[in-house]
Motif scaffolding. Sequence first.
Motif, PDB file in Angstrom:
ATOM      1  N   LEU A  63     -29.170 -56.133-181.730  1.00  9.82           N
ATOM      2  CA  LEU A  63     -30.116 -57.203-181.416  1.00  9.82           C
ATOM      3  C   LEU A  63     -30.781 -57.780-182.664  1.00  9.82           C
ATOM      4  CD1 LEU A  63     -31.908 -55.790-178.239  1.00  9.82           C
ATOM      5  CD2 LEU A  63     -29.754 -57.037-178.406  1.00  9.82           C
TER       6      LEU A  63
ATOM      7  N   ARG B 249     -29.994 -61.180-184.046  1.00  8.50           N
ATOM      8  CA  ARG B 249     -30.622 -62.387-183.517  1.00  8.50           C
ATOM      9  C   ARG B 249     -32.137 -62.369-183.694  1.00  8.50           C
ATOM     10  NH1 ARG B 249     -27.915 -65.045-178.248  1.00  8.50           N
ATOM     11  NH2 ARG B 249     -29.422 -66.611-178.934  1.00  8.50           N
TER      12      ARG B 249
ATOM     13  N   ASN C 212     -22.592 -64.094-180.967  1.00  5.50           N
ATOM     14  CA  ASN C 212     -23.803 -63.551-180.351  1.00  5.50           C
ATOM     15  C   ASN C 212     -23.663 -62.039-180.256  1.00  5.50           C
ATOM     16  OD1 ASN C 212     -22.287 -63.007-177.967  1.00  5.50           O
ATOM     17  ND2 ASN C 212     -22.695 -65.059-177.207  1.00  5.50           N
TER      18      ASN C 212
ATOM     19  N   ALA D  92     -29.062 -57.721-174.556  1.00  2.00           N
ATOM     20  CA  ALA D  92     -28.907 -59.098-175.050  1.00  2.00           C
ATOM     21  C   ALA D  92     -29.035 -60.104-173.915  1.00  2.00           C
ATOM     22  CB  ALA D  92     -27.554 -59.242-175.744  1.00  2.00           C
TER      23      ALA D  92
ATOM     24  N   PHE E 201     -32.138 -62.373-174.534  1.00  2.00           N
ATOM     25  CA  PHE E 201     -31.691 -63.658-175.071  1.00  2.00           C
ATOM     26  C   PHE E 201     -30.971 -64.535-174.038  1.00  2.00           C
ATOM     27  CE2 PHE E 201     -31.190 -60.595-178.745  1.00  2.00           C
ATOM     28  CZ  PHE E 201     -32.401 -60.904-179.325  1.00  2.00           C
TER      29      PHE E 201
ATOM     30  N   GLU F  59     -28.075 -64.188-172.795  1.00  2.00           N
ATOM     31  CA  GLU F  59     -26.733 -64.459-173.304  1.00  2.00           C
ATOM     32  C   GLU F  59     -25.710 -64.687-172.197  1.00  2.00           C
ATOM     33  OE1 GLU F  59     -25.159 -61.845-176.247  1.00  2.00           O
ATOM     34  OE2 GLU F  59     -26.591 -62.484-177.771  1.00  2.00           O
TER      35      GLU F  59
END
Length: 295
Positions: free
Chosen positions: A20, A23, A87, A252, A256, A258
């Motif tokens: 992580l 990011r 990502n 994630a 985020f 994702e």
Amino acid sequence: MLSVFLKLHLSVLIAGFTGLFGRLVSLDAFWIVFFRLLIGGAFVLAYFILLRKFKWLGLKGCINGMIAGAILSCHLILFYLAIKLSNVSIGVVCVSTIGFFVALIEPFVVRSKFSYTDVIYSLLAILGVLIIFGFDSRYRLGIAVGIICALFSAVYSIYSKRITNLYDNNSLICWQLIGGSLFMTILLPLYYLIEGQWSLYFSFSDAFYLLLAGIICTAALYLLQLQVLQKLSAFTVMLTYNLEPVYSIILAMILFNEASELNYSFYVGILFIIFSVGLKTTKSIHIENKAKTSS
């Protein structure tokens, strides 16, 4: 024994969190690894010095440990670079192809019997990544870097396995982190030559996350792993660590969102990877049970 398993799963969760930072931190991959190893290495070294468990392993032992640390540094740089280029989910999925490279390289290094079944099982993971690569053109560069990262991860895994049984593990980890930090320092002029500037501008949140990466996700993670390995077999720990990419992807997606960045090819590809891990896990359990029965 319950507390040991809790520590094991906590260490896997922490390991899953490491991706992580690709990011969470605005710095590039080089600086994330530089500070993570420097901070983590300082804490681990201080801990073992205070406990008087840090030892000189002889010139050959210390060099072996530092070489392992240098390989680890290369793996981490490529890992975070893959995440920066794609990502977290794509990055950790690509690293899951490590089994393919281990199956190809390890027999030549340790002179063991070549396992065709391991290669076939691992090819399923490669197929999964190729499906993602073929149908999602946005992250192709990140996927390519992630596969090279898996190669370095395999080399690190094999090399560490060779030297772990030869030296004191507490001291060996210290020398690995020393070697990794030293290697990153040596790379500084090359970094400047490539970038043309230091690109070292970070916010308060970056500093906080880098401290977290160094103290919790490096120092604490290594110490937890050592404690767990003293109580559980390396086999049990290895199987449990198959959950690491699962934790990373779930975190994630929560932090985020994702899931919105991924298309159907990712989910088809990851099914192949999960199937590959499941087959290898089943084979490992069978071999372990067979060894116990024969003994």
